[in-house]
Design a protein around this motif. Structure first.
Motif, PDB file in Angstrom:
ATOM      1  N   LEU A  41       0.844  -1.193   0.000  1.00  0.00           N
ATOM      2  CA  LEU A  41       0.000   0.000   0.000  1.00  0.00           C
ATOM      3  C   LEU A  41       0.877   1.239   0.000  1.00  0.00           C
ATOM      4  CD1 LEU A  41      -2.639  -1.078   2.668  1.00  0.00           C
ATOM      5  CD2 LEU A  41      -3.021  -0.913   0.206  1.00  0.00           C
TER       6      LEU A  41
ATOM      7  N   TYR B  39      -3.946  -5.353   6.616  1.00  0.00           N
ATOM      8  CA  TYR B  39      -4.942  -5.070   5.585  1.00  0.00           C
ATOM      9  C   TYR B  39      -5.165  -6.301   4.702  1.00  0.00           C
ATOM     10  CZ  TYR B  39      -4.614  -0.159   6.906  1.00  0.00           C
ATOM     11  OH  TYR B  39      -4.652   1.014   7.608  1.00  0.00           O
ATOM     12  N   TRP B  40      -4.073  -6.991   4.379  1.00  0.00           N
ATOM     13  CA  TRP B  40      -4.221  -8.194   3.550  1.00  0.00           C
ATOM     14  C   TRP B  40      -4.835  -9.332   4.365  1.00  0.00           C
ATOM     15  CZ3 TRP B  40      -3.943  -5.211  -0.058  1.00  0.00           C
ATOM     16  CH2 TRP B  40      -2.895  -4.342  -0.303  1.00  0.00           C
TER      17      TRP B  40
ATOM     18  N   GLN C 258      -8.510  -8.609   4.196  1.00  0.00           N
ATOM     19  CA  GLN C 258      -9.084  -8.944   2.902  1.00  0.00           C
ATOM     20  C   GLN C 258      -9.245 -10.457   2.760  1.00  0.00           C
ATOM     21  OE1 GLN C 258     -10.034  -6.471   0.717  1.00  0.00           O
ATOM     22  NE2 GLN C 258     -11.091  -8.091  -0.407  1.00  0.00           N
TER      23      GLN C 258
ATOM     24  N   HIS D  41      -9.636   0.709   5.371  1.00  0.00           N
ATOM     25  CA  HIS D  41      -9.278  -0.359   4.436  1.00  0.00           C
ATOM     26  C   HIS D  41      -9.698   0.027   3.020  1.00  0.00           C
ATOM     27  CE1 HIS D  41      -8.476  -4.528   3.271  1.00  0.00           C
ATOM     28  NE2 HIS D  41      -9.622  -4.526   2.625  1.00  0.00           N
ATOM     29  N   ARG D  42     -10.917   0.487   2.872  1.00  0.00           N
ATOM     30  CA  ARG D  42     -11.405   0.891   1.545  1.00  0.00           C
ATOM     31  C   ARG D  42     -10.585   2.036   0.972  1.00  0.00           C
ATOM     32  NH1 ARG D  42     -16.546   0.289   3.906  1.00  0.00           N
ATOM     33  NH2 ARG D  42     -16.585   2.542   4.238  1.00  0.00           N
TER      34      ARG D  42
ATOM     35  N   HIS E  41      -7.492   2.995   1.470  1.00  0.00           N
ATOM     36  CA  HIS E  41      -6.158   2.606   1.014  1.00  0.00           C
ATOM     37  C   HIS E  41      -6.225   1.823  -0.287  1.00  0.00           C
ATOM     38  CE1 HIS E  41      -3.716   4.209   4.170  1.00  0.00           C
ATOM     39  NE2 HIS E  41      -4.356   3.552   5.131  1.00  0.00           N
ATOM     40  N   LEU E  42      -7.225   0.959  -0.438  1.00  0.00           N
ATOM     41  CA  LEU E  42      -7.351   0.206  -1.681  1.00  0.00           C
ATOM     42  C   LEU E  42      -7.729   1.126  -2.840  1.00  0.00           C
ATOM     43  CD1 LEU E  42      -9.203  -3.053  -0.531  1.00  0.00           C
ATOM     44  CD2 LEU E  42      -6.753  -2.700  -0.896  1.00  0.00           C
TER      45      LEU E  42
ATOM     46  N   MET F 240      -2.492  -2.818  -9.028  1.00  0.00           N
ATOM     47  CA  MET F 240      -3.161  -4.038  -8.563  1.00  0.00           C
ATOM     48  C   MET F 240      -2.762  -5.236  -9.428  1.00  0.00           C
ATOM     49  SD  MET F 240      -7.004  -2.571  -7.903  1.00  0.00           S
ATOM     50  CE  MET F 240      -7.305  -1.150  -6.852  1.00  0.00           C
TER      51      MET F 240
ATOM     52  N   LEU G 135     -11.759  -0.418  -6.620  1.00  0.00           N
ATOM     53  CA  LEU G 135     -12.099  -1.244  -5.461  1.00  0.00           C
ATOM     54  C   LEU G 135     -12.813  -2.514  -5.902  1.00  0.00           C
ATOM     55  CD1 LEU G 135     -12.127  -1.415  -2.342  1.00  0.00           C
ATOM     56  CD2 LEU G 135     -14.412  -0.378  -2.421  1.00  0.00           C
TER      57      LEU G 135
ATOM     58  N   PHE H  54     -10.251  -4.831  -7.414  1.00  0.00           N
ATOM     59  CA  PHE H  54      -9.371  -5.447  -6.424  1.00  0.00           C
ATOM     60  C   PHE H  54     -10.080  -6.602  -5.717  1.00  0.00           C
ATOM     61  CE2 PHE H  54      -7.501  -6.118  -2.301  1.00  0.00           C
ATOM     62  CZ  PHE H  54      -6.143  -6.131  -2.588  1.00  0.00           C
ATOM     63  N   TYR H  55     -11.338  -6.419  -5.375  1.00  0.00           N
ATOM     64  CA  TYR H  55     -12.090  -7.493  -4.711  1.00  0.00           C
ATOM     65  C   TYR H  55     -12.145  -8.737  -5.614  1.00  0.00           C
ATOM     66  CZ  TYR H  55     -13.833  -4.660  -0.811  1.00  0.00           C
ATOM     67  OH  TYR H  55     -13.940  -3.903   0.343  1.00  0.00           O
TER      68      TYR H  55
END
Length: 485
Positions: free
Chosen positions: A169, A182-183, A186, A219-220, A222-223, A231, A461, A464-465
């Motif tokens: 990040l 954070y990971w 996730q 969290h959101r 930073h992503l 990514m 976002l 990434f999800y």
């Protein structure tokens, strides 16, 4: 481990020549490489002998001995000064060859048969399209929530090993919460079906062993700061680490087959104003809208790892998508064959694949001429038909392909719709590999199960999800192999 390097030769005229040409430097043999008896047989020589037996599908040593006796020139090429007797072969296989080496013989023989068949070489038996050892893997593809939770600890451990070093990040100095938290969060979201980040972050505080864990909104944020290219680069690095780990196992085998496809998220029901280039619709051309993602995945006799993923925006051509994903795939593994759905049946895509030296199988949308041919085949009662076709590329340039008509078994139709038409730039034997493509469709169901829930319209976002879910799916499918390392 079996390497693909020695499968690139297409000049062989028989399966026996394939067996004789295998460079045994690609295989590992134990120090006790001779059979101690009145006649010594090196393990490398015995390996070729049993590879020949497996390729021909002989159940007993007697048939192998009779064949070798009738072909003294083959014995010479294999390295046999004399034909072994039945007891020597039996003891060698059951006492000298480990289980791993026996599996390697099976895998190598299966691949020789497939490659020979694809090259138009007559094969003594139909190759099995799945390893006997992993032939029941399909039943495990669609996991229920309990199954995933039972493996959560192992998967989480592998994610930290594979993904954490590859992901980062863009944060300032002196942050109190460790980036890996954070990971971890996730991963936690993905392993618990349909869990959104706010709710998940609250649960994670109690279930995590970390002293400090991120809140959902942090969290959101930073992503969202990550670009899609960042990514994707992190994802590719993580996949590279995963491939490195699984290739350390004797059980891992890459057949060189990849499937490219596009999937879509659940239909989007909100206001998409300002996001029309990202929430673009569905592949079935309905009046619904959805985010779309494209992937390239290993299929066939391989661990079904998603090698790369990318978003699909309005204006992205199918050729651009295929070229982009193939660049990633070929940088990660050796690729022989490409399988795609009929939405990729563009002659320009097929020409690009041929120029890369890749073979392909792609279903063709039936136009007037294909429908007419299917009607003629139906009238004649023919189940299969092949014909060469030149597809116009423009400026007096053409792409040569082969059309293969195949009648579906137990079709619900009574007219020409009983037939499917496939295009390939190789022999018809390659068509049997198209059945592998179902793995990517089945895989999408599991990937979506690993996605964290969100109502956000933020394109990065959302992607990434999806990408992280692809990584969780790939690790989940590979976890049995990773445990063995």
């Amino acid at each position: 481990m079996v390497s693909e390097q020695w499968f690139r030769h297409d000049a062989h005229e028989s399966v026996d020549e394939f067996v004789c040409s295998v460079p045994l430097t690609y295989f590992r043999f134990e120090a006790h490489d001779c059979y101690a008896g009145s006649m010594s047989y090196h393990m490398q020589t015995l390996f070729r002998v049993f590879l020949l037996k497996e390729c021909h599908g002989w159940d007993h040593e007697t048939a192998l001995i009779e064949y070798l006796t009738k072909h003294p020139e083959l014995c010479e090429r294999i390295g046999l000064e004399s034909v072994p007797d039945q007891s020597t072969l039996w003891r060698s296989w059951h006492h000298r060859f480990t289980t791993e080496l026996q599996d390697t013989v099976e895998t190598a023989a299966r691949t020789i048969l497939i490659k020979a068949q694809n090259a138009g070489v007559t094969v003594p038996r139909e190759p099995e399209r799945q390893s006997r050892r992993h032939g029941t893997e399909e039943a495990e593809i669609d996991p229920d929530d309990q199954t995933v939770l039972e493996q959560a600890e192992t998967v989480t451990e592998r994610v930290s090993d594979v993904a954490f070093p590859a992901f980062s990040l863009d944060r300032g100095e002196g942050c109190e919460i460790h980036e890996n938290a954070y990971w971890d969060l996730q991963t936690y979201l993905g392993l618990r079906e349909n869990l959104a980040v706010n709710e998940g972050a609250r649960s994670f505080i109690h279930e995590s062993n970390r002293e400090r864990t991120p809140l959902g909104h942090a969290h959101r944020e930073h992503l969202r700061d990550l670009s899609i290219e960042q990514m994707r680069e992190m994802y590719r690095q993580a996949v590279g680490r995963l491939l490195h780990r699984v290739t350390e196992t004797e059980e891992f085998f890459r057949a060189g087959i990849v499937a490219i496809d596009i999937t879509e998220s659940d239909p989007f029901t909100g206001d998409r104003a300002g996001h029309e280039d990202e929430i673009i619709g569905t592949k079935e051309k309905t009046d619904e809208y959805a985010y779309q993602w494209a992937t390239v995945q290993l299929v066939g006799n391989a661990v079904p790892i998603v090698l790369d993923a990318r978003p699909v925006r309005k204006g992205d051509t199918r050729k651009e998508i295929v070229a982009d994903l193939l660049d990633s795939a070929e940088a990660a593994v050796h690729v022989d064959n490409v399988l795609m759905d009929r939405e990729f049946d563009s002659q320009h895509i097929l020409e690009m694949l041929s120029q890369r030296g890749l073979s392909y199988v792609v279903p063709k949308r039936m136009q007037t001429s294909e429908k007419a041919q299917a009607k003629r085949l139906l009238k004649r009662g023919k189940d299969r038909y092949e014909t060469d076709r030149k597809l116009h590329l423009g400026d007096n340039e053409w792409h040569s392909t082969t059309l293969i008509y195949r009648r579906k078994e137990d079709s619900e139709h009574t007219d020409h719709r009983q037939y499917s038409v496939f295009m390939t730039n190789r022999k018809s034997g390659l068509l049997s590999e198209y059945g592998y493509r179902w793995e990517i469709e089945s895989g999408y169901k599991s990937i979506k199960r690993f996605m964290a829930a969100t109502t956000s319209k933020h394109f990065g976002l959302r992607f990434f999800y999806f990408a992280f879910a692809c990584l969780l799916y790939s690790i989940w499918r590979a976890v049995d192999l990773l445990v063995q390392v």
